[in-house]
Structure formats: structure tokens, C-alpha cells
Write a protein that holds these residues in place. Structure first.
Motif, short mmCIF file in Angstrom:
data_model
loop_
_atom_site.label_atom_id
_atom_site.label_comp_id
_atom_site.label_asym_id
_atom_site.label_seq_id
_atom_site.Cartn_x
_atom_site.Cartn_y
_atom_site.Cartn_z
N ALA A 99 0.80 -1.23 0.00
CA ALA A 99 0.00 0.00 0.00
C ALA A 99 0.83 1.28 0.00
O ALA A 99 0.50 2.23 -0.68
N LEU A 100 1.89 1.32 0.73
CA LEU A 100 2.67 2.56 0.85
C LEU A 100 3.70 2.74 -0.25
O LEU A 100 4.43 3.73 -0.25
N LYS A 101 3.73 1.83 -1.21
CA LYS A 101 4.74 1.91 -2.26
C LYS A 101 4.17 2.21 -3.65
O LYS A 101 4.85 2.02 -4.64
N PHE A 102 2.94 2.67 -3.71
CA PHE A 102 2.36 3.06 -4.99
C PHE A 102 2.82 4.47 -5.35
O PHE A 102 3.21 5.25 -4.47
N HIS A 103 2.73 4.80 -6.60
CA HIS A 103 3.11 6.14 -7.04
C HIS A 103 2.13 7.18 -6.50
O HIS A 103 0.97 6.85 -6.23
N PRO A 104 2.54 8.43 -6.36
CA PRO A 104 1.70 9.46 -5.70
C PRO A 104 0.37 9.74 -6.40
O PRO A 104 -0.59 10.13 -5.75
N GLN A 105 0.28 9.53 -7.70
CA GLN A 105 -0.94 9.85 -8.45
C GLN A 105 -1.95 8.71 -8.44
O GLN A 105 -3.02 8.83 -9.03
N LYS A 106 -1.65 7.61 -7.77
CA LYS A 106 -2.50 6.43 -7.82
C LYS A 106 -3.95 6.73 -7.46
O LYS A 106 -4.86 6.33 -8.18
N GLU A 107 -4.20 7.41 -6.38
CA GLU A 107 -5.58 7.66 -5.95
C GLU A 107 -6.34 8.52 -6.94
O GLU A 107 -7.51 8.27 -7.22
N ALA A 108 -5.71 9.54 -7.48
CA ALA A 108 -6.37 10.40 -8.47
C ALA A 108 -6.70 9.60 -9.73
O ALA A 108 -7.79 9.72 -10.30
N GLU A 109 -5.77 8.77 -10.17
CA GLU A 109 -6.00 7.92 -11.35
C GLU A 109 -7.13 6.94 -11.08
O GLU A 109 -8.00 6.72 -11.93
N ASN A 110 -7.12 6.36 -9.90
CA ASN A 110 -8.15 5.39 -9.53
C ASN A 110 -9.53 6.05 -9.52
O ASN A 110 -10.51 5.47 -10.02
N GLN A 111 -9.64 7.22 -8.96
CA GLN A 111 -10.93 7.92 -8.91
C GLN A 111 -11.42 8.29 -10.32
O GLN A 111 -12.61 8.15 -10.62
N HIS A 112 -10.52 8.74 -11.16
CA HIS A 112 -10.89 9.08 -12.54
C HIS A 112 -11.41 7.84 -13.26
O HIS A 112 -12.46 7.86 -13.92
N ASN A 113 -10.69 6.73 -13.13
CA ASN A 113 -11.09 5.50 -13.82
C ASN A 113 -12.34 4.87 -13.20
O ASN A 113 -13.08 4.17 -13.89
N LYS A 114 -12.59 5.12 -11.94
CA LYS A 114 -13.81 4.62 -11.29
C LYS A 114 -15.04 5.25 -11.94
O LYS A 114 -16.03 4.57 -12.23
N ILE A 115 -14.98 6.55 -12.19
CA ILE A 115 -16.08 7.25 -12.86
C ILE A 115 -16.23 6.72 -14.29
O ILE A 115 -17.34 6.46 -14.76
N LEU A 116 -15.11 6.54 -14.96
CA LEU A 116 -15.13 6.01 -16.33
C LEU A 116 -15.71 4.60 -16.36
O LEU A 116 -16.46 4.26 -17.27
N TYR A 117 -15.41 3.79 -15.35
CA TYR A 117 -15.91 2.42 -15.30
C TYR A 117 -17.44 2.39 -15.19
O TYR A 117 -18.09 1.56 -15.82
N ARG A 118 -18.00 3.29 -14.42
CA ARG A 118 -19.46 3.36 -14.33
C ARG A 118 -20.07 3.65 -15.71
O ARG A 118 -21.07 3.05 -16.09
N GLN A 119 -19.48 4.58 -16.43
CA GLN A 119 -19.93 4.91 -17.78
C GLN A 119 -19.74 3.71 -18.71
O GLN A 119 -20.62 3.38 -19.50
N PHE A 120 -18.61 3.06 -18.60
CA PHE A 120 -18.28 1.90 -19.42
C PHE A 120 -19.32 0.80 -19.27
O PHE A 120 -19.76 0.19 -20.25
N LYS A 121 -19.74 0.54 -18.04
CA LYS A 121 -20.75 -0.51 -17.81
C LYS A 121 -22.07 -0.16 -18.47
O LYS A 121 -22.75 -1.04 -19.00
N GLN A 122 -22.43 1.09 -18.49
CA GLN A 122 -23.64 1.51 -19.19
C GLN A 122 -23.49 1.31 -20.70
O GLN A 122 -24.42 0.88 -21.38
N GLU A 123 -22.32 1.61 -21.23
CA GLU A 123 -22.05 1.41 -22.65
C GLU A 123 -22.15 -0.06 -23.05
O GLU A 123 -22.59 -0.40 -24.15
N LEU A 124 -21.75 -0.95 -22.15
CA LEU A 124 -21.83 -2.39 -22.45
C LEU A 124 -23.27 -2.84 -22.64
O LEU A 124 -23.54 -3.74 -23.44
#
Length: 148
Positions: free
Chosen positions: A112-137
Motif C-alpha cells: 500500500a505505501l509503495k504506490f506512485h503518488p498519483q495512484k488515488e487520483a487515477e483510480n478515482q478518474h477511472n472509477k467514474i469512467l468504469y461506471r460509464q463503461f458498464k452503461q455502454e456495455l
């Protein structure tokens, strides 16, 4: 690096290897059912051992032959990249099977403590995208009874 499953299991018993994301995202790998895989009888031929129904947020490592949906390149950096592809494979009608003697080794342990600093921001961005992606499917596979 272990040359075969037996060598891998020896390393597992002494804590030199562990399931991917162990302790970080247990649901991301839990459906594989590593304890079942570990206890399969030793065989010389590589073959499917058991089927695993896909469930969110499973991120299986897989090998596929033939035509499979392509990876959605909107998922960049960290988060929801493998989940999105596995989800689409599931919705498209693919099944996942665990290989009896197959394994993949990733050098080093994810911690957990060895991820790159942008990990959480990237994860949150992709989480929103994933919700959209599931609707597209739903639109892409209107006749599928499967969902993510």
C-alpha cells in the motif's frame, strides 16, 4: 523464478510468493480460489481445471485465443483497467477457467505505501469512467443476460 507449480508451491509455503494483491484488494483476486488451485492434484499436462464465474471486481489474469473484445484504452494508468476488460469478456459471453498447472509471477510484492503518488487520483478518474463503461456495455450487448 519457479520453473513449475511444485517449485512455486514450495516458495508459497515459506512466504516467498503470495497471490497478487494479497492484503490490498482481496476481492480483486478472490474468485480465482487459490486454495482450490493449490490443492489440485499434480499433473503433467496443462488443462482447464475449473470454471470461475466472473464477479465484480475480479481482475483475472487470462490467456485467450480467438477473437476477444479489445482493451478499452480510455483506462489509463491505475485502476479499473483489467476489471473493465474482464467485465466486457463476461458480458460478451466468455467464461473463465483456471488452469491446473498455470501461473504467472510478478516480481516484488504490491504494498500500500509503495504506490506512485498519483495512484488515488487515477483510480478515482477511472472509477467514474468504469461506471460509464458498464452503461455502454448494455448498449453494445443488448441481448446479453450478463452484467457487471
Amino acid at each position: 523464478m519457479p520453473a513449475n507449480k511444485n517449485e512455486l508451491l514450495q516458495l508459497y509455503q515459506v512466504g516467498e510468493v503470495r497471490p497478487f494483491y494479497y492484503g490490498l484488494c482481496t476481492p480483486c483476486q478472490a474468485p480465482t480460489n487459490y486454495s482450490r488451485w493449490v490443492n489440485l492434484p499434480e499433473e503433467t499436462l496443462l488443462r482447464p481445471a475449473y470454471v470461475v464465474p466472473w464477479q465484480d471486481p475480479w481482475e483475472p489474469f487470462y490467456v485467450a485465443g480467438g477473437k476477444v473484445p479489445t482493451f478499452d484504452e480510455r483506462f489509463r494508468q491505475y485502476g479499473f483497467n483489467r476489471i473493465s476488460q474482464a467485465c466486457e469478456l463476461h458480458v460478451a459471453g466468455f467464461d473463465f477457467e483456471v488452469l491446473n498447472e498455470g501461473f504467472l509471477v510478478h516480481k516484488g510484492f504490491k504494498e500500500a505505501l509503495k504506490f506512485h503518488p498519483q495512484k488515488e487520483a487515477e483510480n478515482q478518474h477511472n472509477k467514474i469512467l468504469y461506471r460509464q463503461f458498464k452503461q455502454e456495455l448494455k448498449a453494445k450487448y443488448p441481448d446479453s443476460s450478463r452484467h457487471c
